[in-house]
Design an enzyme around this catalytic site. Structure first.
Site, mmCIF file in Angstrom:
data_model
loop_
_atom_site.group_PDB
_atom_site.id
_atom_site.type_symbol
_atom_site.label_atom_id
_atom_site.label_comp_id
_atom_site.label_asym_id
_atom_site.label_seq_id
_atom_site.Cartn_x
_atom_site.Cartn_y
_atom_site.Cartn_z
ATOM 1 N N ARG A 53 0.849 -1.191 0.000
ATOM 2 C CA ARG A 53 0.000 0.000 0.000
ATOM 3 C C ARG A 53 0.884 1.240 0.000
ATOM 4 O O ARG A 53 1.890 1.307 0.713
ATOM 5 C CB ARG A 53 -0.928 0.012 1.223
ATOM 6 C CG ARG A 53 -2.109 -0.943 1.115
ATOM 7 C CD ARG A 53 -3.087 -0.473 0.041
ATOM 8 N NE ARG A 53 -4.262 -1.325 -0.073
ATOM 9 C CZ ARG A 53 -4.374 -2.347 -0.898
ATOM 10 N NH1 ARG A 53 -3.354 -2.678 -1.673
ATOM 11 N NH2 ARG A 53 -5.484 -3.046 -0.966
ATOM 12 N N ASP B 130 4.990 -0.329 -6.752
ATOM 13 C CA ASP B 130 3.752 -0.657 -7.458
ATOM 14 C C ASP B 130 2.582 0.087 -6.838
ATOM 15 O O ASP B 130 1.448 -0.054 -7.285
ATOM 16 C CB ASP B 130 3.497 -2.172 -7.408
ATOM 17 C CG ASP B 130 2.343 -2.595 -8.314
ATOM 18 O OD1 ASP B 130 2.382 -2.248 -9.511
ATOM 19 O OD2 ASP B 130 1.406 -3.251 -7.831
ATOM 20 N N GLU C 218 -2.325 7.565 -5.289
ATOM 21 C CA GLU C 218 -2.432 6.970 -6.618
ATOM 22 C C GLU C 218 -3.813 7.074 -7.241
ATOM 23 O O GLU C 218 -3.963 6.981 -8.466
ATOM 24 C CB GLU C 218 -2.014 5.505 -6.576
ATOM 25 C CG GLU C 218 -2.940 4.613 -5.777
ATOM 26 C CD GLU C 218 -2.383 3.210 -5.598
ATOM 27 O OE1 GLU C 218 -3.124 2.254 -5.872
ATOM 28 O OE2 GLU C 218 -1.214 3.069 -5.203
ATOM 29 N N HIS D 130 0.108 -0.057 -9.830
ATOM 30 C CA HIS D 130 -0.626 -0.991 -8.972
ATOM 31 C C HIS D 130 -1.084 -2.205 -9.796
ATOM 32 O O HIS D 130 -2.219 -2.668 -9.679
ATOM 33 C CB HIS D 130 -1.820 -0.314 -8.305
ATOM 34 C CG HIS D 130 -2.114 -0.884 -6.943
ATOM 35 N ND1 HIS D 130 -2.449 -0.116 -5.855
ATOM 36 C CD2 HIS D 130 -2.106 -2.158 -6.487
ATOM 37 C CE1 HIS D 130 -2.641 -0.876 -4.807
ATOM 38 N NE2 HIS D 130 -2.436 -2.130 -5.166
#
Length: 331
Positions: free
Chosen positions: A234, A258, A263, A295
């Site tokens: 996260r 990622d 985001e 992500h």
């Protein structure tokens, strides 16, 4: 029985249809994400399935309760964007998919680390301009490094297996210890101990109030110079501004990310015709020693199938039995 599934992408549809035919249960696929504006589509259905990064508002569950729907199943692991208190208030059961493919996430973490260690971004940049010289981009070998794994759940353990295959030394930290890892003697008692030993630090923990910005100025100051940071969990686990300072100073040699704490509105969107209005993200994105994916670590055929079909299994179980294998405790 009828189930409605929100935020269904084209790549998920075949697995949804496969499940629908196998179980002889109608599943309505809605392309849009679940909001208070479209929750009315769920009227007449018995359960709701969803997946999104944006928060689920209280009004969604108020309407679900009004429609007599008490089965809510996520197609993902994270539940930090779901208001537990509201679900408790309206007696709505929640499930997630805790293990759709640990290997998918673990494999990307190792892939990006190896690209950073072998200086792939730098070589690609030079070669595009016709420069095929080696120096000064000399590489590092993972077999000579210590990898600090924070979080030894399914994904953390899958990553550990891959790092072992490269010959890396491992050191781990988790509040909830795994018995097998304990027997191997790989745990340390504090994060500070892990920070001092690790050449690479990889995060595989859920987002909780207690670990918000766990990698901050103080944490980075306790790490080795030239450490590599990997985050496939996260975004909120890392203070992005602190990471930028650590990259600028050389404390952090590189990062594979990622996730990003802000985001939503950036990832899984085509920004081809419009610049991203986030200077912190742009700072990280424009560095050769920072590799960012949107992500998408989960995004494999195996994982997508499991996310869709396990979520539907959970929802069906809620409707039939009032519980599910992947019931999330709201306490």
């Amino acid at each position: 029985m009828k189930i409605i599934a929100y935020g269904i992408r084209d790549d998920e549809l075949p697995y949804l249809k496969e499940w629908e035919e196998k179980n002889k249960i109608e599943v309505k696929a809605v392309q849009d994400l679940l909001t208070t504006d479209n929750i009315d589509l769920a009227k007449g259905f018995d359960g709701v399935v969803a997946y999104q990064q944006k928060p689920y508002s209280d009004g969604i569950f108020e309407k679900m309760n009004e429609y007599g729907i008490h089965a809510f199943s996520l197609r993902n692991v994270g539940v930090d964007n779901v208001p537990f208190e509201t679900l408790r208030k309206f007696n709505i059961n929640l499930s997630n998919v805790p293990a759709y493919s640990p290997s998918a996430i673990a494999e990307l973490s190792v892939t990006q680390l190896m690209a950073l260690l072998r200086r792939i971004p730098e070589f690609e940049s030079k070669m595009k301009s016709g420069d095929f010289r080696w120096a000064p981009d000399i590489a590092l070998e993972l077999n000579q490094m210590t990898v600090g794994v924070i979080g030894t759940g399914r994904i953390g353990r899958a990553a550990m297996s891959l790092f072992k295959g490269f010959g890396a030394k491992l050191v781990c930290y988790d509040v909830f210890r795994n018995l097998e890892i304990e027997k191997e003697g790989l745990y340390v008692d504090t994060l500070e101990e892990l920070y001092k030993q690790a050449d690479v630090i990889t995060l595989h923990v859920p987002a909780l109030k207690d670990n918000y910005h766990m990698l901050n100025d103080e944490a980075f100051s306790q790490m080795k110079d030239g450490v590599f940071i990997l985050n496939y969990s996260r975004g909120m686990l890392i203070d992005s501004e602190s990471l930028i300072k650590a990259l600028d100073s050389g404390k952090v040699a590189g990062a594979g990310l990622d996730t990003y704490e802000n985001e939503v509105g950036i990832f899984d969107i085509d920004h081809g015709s419009q610049a991203i209005d986030d200077p912190i993200f742009n700072n990280l994105y424009n560095r050769e020693n920072v590799m960012i994916t949107p992500h998408s670590a989960f995004y494999t055929k195996t994982a997508v199938k499991n996310m869709v079909q396990i979520a539907l299994d959970n929802n069906k179980s809620f409707i039939e039995k009032g519980t599910a294998e992947n019931l999330v405790s709201l306490d």
